[in-house]
Scaffold this motif. Structure first.
Motif, PDB file in Angstrom:
ATOM      1  N   LEU A  56       7.973  -7.296  -5.539  1.00  0.00           N
ATOM      2  CA  LEU A  56       7.411  -8.139  -6.605  1.00  0.00           C
ATOM      3  C   LEU A  56       7.160  -7.279  -7.841  1.00  0.00           C
ATOM      4  O   LEU A  56       6.098  -7.323  -8.451  1.00  0.00           O
ATOM      5  CB  LEU A  56       6.096  -8.770  -6.131  1.00  0.00           C
ATOM      6  CG  LEU A  56       6.204  -9.799  -5.009  1.00  0.00           C
ATOM      7  CD1 LEU A  56       4.846 -10.046  -4.381  1.00  0.00           C
ATOM      8  CD2 LEU A  56       6.801 -11.107  -5.508  1.00  0.00           C
ATOM      9  N   LYS A  57       8.163  -6.499  -8.213  1.00  0.00           N
ATOM     10  CA  LYS A  57       8.002  -5.497  -9.263  1.00  0.00           C
ATOM     11  C   LYS A  57       7.677  -6.102 -10.627  1.00  0.00           C
ATOM     12  O   LYS A  57       7.003  -5.476 -11.443  1.00  0.00           O
ATOM     13  CB  LYS A  57       9.271  -4.639  -9.362  1.00  0.00           C
ATOM     14  CG  LYS A  57       9.502  -3.767  -8.137  1.00  0.00           C
ATOM     15  CD  LYS A  57      10.764  -2.927  -8.289  1.00  0.00           C
ATOM     16  CE  LYS A  57      10.957  -2.026  -7.086  1.00  0.00           C
ATOM     17  NZ  LYS A  57      12.202  -1.210  -7.203  1.00  0.00           N
ATOM     18  N   ASP A  58       8.164  -7.297 -10.890  1.00  0.00           N
ATOM     19  CA  ASP A  58       7.973  -7.900 -12.219  1.00  0.00           C
ATOM     20  C   ASP A  58       6.692  -8.721 -12.328  1.00  0.00           C
ATOM     21  O   ASP A  58       6.446  -9.340 -13.367  1.00  0.00           O
ATOM     22  CB  ASP A  58       9.173  -8.788 -12.563  1.00  0.00           C
ATOM     23  CG  ASP A  58      10.477  -7.997 -12.596  1.00  0.00           C
ATOM     24  OD1 ASP A  58      10.415  -6.804 -12.953  1.00  0.00           O
ATOM     25  OD2 ASP A  58      11.527  -8.567 -12.259  1.00  0.00           O
ATOM     26  N   VAL A  59       5.880  -8.734 -11.285  1.00  0.00           N
ATOM     27  CA  VAL A  59       4.653  -9.537 -11.275  1.00  0.00           C
ATOM     28  C   VAL A  59       3.512  -8.705 -11.863  1.00  0.00           C
ATOM     29  O   VAL A  59       3.377  -7.520 -11.557  1.00  0.00           O
ATOM     30  CB  VAL A  59       4.311  -9.966  -9.833  1.00  0.00           C
ATOM     31  CG1 VAL A  59       3.009 -10.754  -9.796  1.00  0.00           C
ATOM     32  CG2 VAL A  59       5.453 -10.785  -9.252  1.00  0.00           C
ATOM     33  N   PRO A  60       2.661  -9.292 -12.731  1.00  0.00           N
ATOM     34  CA  PRO A  60       1.518  -8.560 -13.299  1.00  0.00           C
ATOM     35  C   PRO A  60       0.612  -7.984 -12.216  1.00  0.00           C
ATOM     36  O   PRO A  60       0.529  -8.524 -11.105  1.00  0.00           O
ATOM     37  CB  PRO A  60       0.795  -9.625 -14.130  1.00  0.00           C
ATOM     38  CG  PRO A  60       1.851 -10.627 -14.455  1.00  0.00           C
ATOM     39  CD  PRO A  60       2.768 -10.654 -13.266  1.00  0.00           C
ATOM     40  N   LEU A  61      -0.086  -6.909 -12.552  1.00  0.00           N
ATOM     41  CA  LEU A  61      -0.905  -6.185 -11.581  1.00  0.00           C
ATOM     42  C   LEU A  61      -1.985  -7.065 -10.959  1.00  0.00           C
ATOM     43  O   LEU A  61      -2.207  -7.025  -9.743  1.00  0.00           O
ATOM     44  CB  LEU A  61      -1.535  -4.960 -12.252  1.00  0.00           C
ATOM     45  CG  LEU A  61      -2.353  -4.035 -11.336  1.00  0.00           C
ATOM     46  CD1 LEU A  61      -1.470  -3.476 -10.232  1.00  0.00           C
ATOM     47  CD2 LEU A  61      -2.982  -2.908 -12.144  1.00  0.00           C
ATOM     48  N   LEU A  62      -2.667  -7.864 -11.781  1.00  0.00           N
ATOM     49  CA  LEU A  62      -3.729  -8.721 -11.248  1.00  0.00           C
ATOM     50  C   LEU A  62      -3.172  -9.738 -10.257  1.00  0.00           C
ATOM     51  O   LEU A  62      -3.796 -10.027  -9.231  1.00  0.00           O
ATOM     52  CB  LEU A  62      -4.453  -9.433 -12.391  1.00  0.00           C
ATOM     53  CG  LEU A  62      -5.360  -8.557 -13.264  1.00  0.00           C
ATOM     54  CD1 LEU A  62      -5.980  -9.384 -14.386  1.00  0.00           C
ATOM     55  CD2 LEU A  62      -6.457  -7.912 -12.419  1.00  0.00           C
ATOM     56  N   ALA A  63      -2.003 -10.280 -10.562  1.00  0.00           N
ATOM     57  CA  ALA A  63      -1.378 -11.235  -9.649  1.00  0.00           C
ATOM     58  C   ALA A  63      -0.976 -10.550  -8.348  1.00  0.00           C
ATOM     59  O   ALA A  63      -1.104 -11.118  -7.260  1.00  0.00           O
ATOM     60  CB  ALA A  63      -0.159 -11.871 -10.308  1.00  0.00           C
TER      61      ALA A  63
END
Length: 248
Positions: free
Chosen positions: A102-109
């Motif tokens: 999930l490399k493109d997902v924001p850190l908080l998500a």
């Protein structure tokens, strides 16, 4: 622009529904175990609010059962914390494995999704391949976790509410849910590798040995760590594929 946006919304909706559908078998298994936890926790003296909050904030069945049993046996809070950390340490590895997809997902998500990683959600998500590139759609993961998490909390609420009308003899028999959960996780692994069973037996023996001169909580913690150390020596290391060897 609008057609493209519409297509994206449809695709996102499909991924969310797909994840929720994939979680239905998990929910079917979670609800009865969560009900058992709610009943056992309430009848062990844990208030209803704290019982539900434990499921909402911990979301780890085996650890929750263990925490209630250790608390009932008089274990200290620090013993319970360490035991939970050791028992759930595998979640760090599973979360790292999934977050790499999930490399493109924001850190908080990513953090929110990592919270919902359990043995079951990890197993289902690990089998979801996207176009051969190993990526997971974040909404697929979100749907998977939402249903699994909701079923666990729902089962805990039901068990907590009806704990007062369930006879003690029946609630005592519900303790088998914990052992059934461990056996369900252990048996398939033992069928593939006998060393896994050997490590489990080592852990049992060490727990009995340490229990002779330590409290139950610390005996569990030390036995788990020692058995894991034995496992690093007993389990064979996986060799990299031949293609990787040649490339190296």
């Amino acid at each position: 622009m609008i057609p493209r946006m519409g297509a994206g919304v449809v695709r996102n909706g499909r991924e969310l529904v797909k994840g929720m559908s994939a979680a239905v078998p998990i929910a079917i298994g979670y609800v009865p175990i969560a009900v058992a936890f709610g009943v056992i926790a309430r009848q062990s003296g844990l208030p209803f609010a704290e019982t539900v909050l434990m499921s909402m904030m911990v979301f780890a069945g085996a650890s929750q059962f263990m925490a209630v049993q250790m608390a009932t046996a008089g274990a200290l809070g620090m013993e319970i914390i360490f035991a939970t950390l050791v028992l759930n340490f595998r979640h760090f590895i599973m979360s790292l494995s999934l977050m790499d997809r999930l490399k493109d997902v924001p850190l908080l998500a990513k953090g929110a999704l990592a919270f919902g990683v359990t043995d079951e959600t990890f197993a289902v998500a690990a089998m979801d391949e996207k176009g051969g590139n190993g990526r997971i759609h974040p909404l697929y993961m979100a749907g998977l976790i939402a249903v699994a998490y909701g079923s666990w909390v729902f089962g805990t609420v039901v068990g907590g509410l009806f704990a007062g009308v369930i006879p003690r003899s029946i609630s005592d028999s519900m303790n088998i849910a914990l052992y059934a959960m461990f056996i369900a996780l252990l048996v398939p692994a033992v069928r593939k590798r006998w060393r896994v069973g050997a490590i489990a037996l080592i852990g049992m023996a060490l727990n009995a040995l340490f229990g002779l001169f330590l409290s139950g909580g610390w005996a569990t913690v030390l036995a788990t760590v020692a058995a894991a150390g034995c496992g690093t020596m007993l389990m064979p290391r996986e060799e990299p594929p031949a293609a990787e060897k040649t490339a190296g």
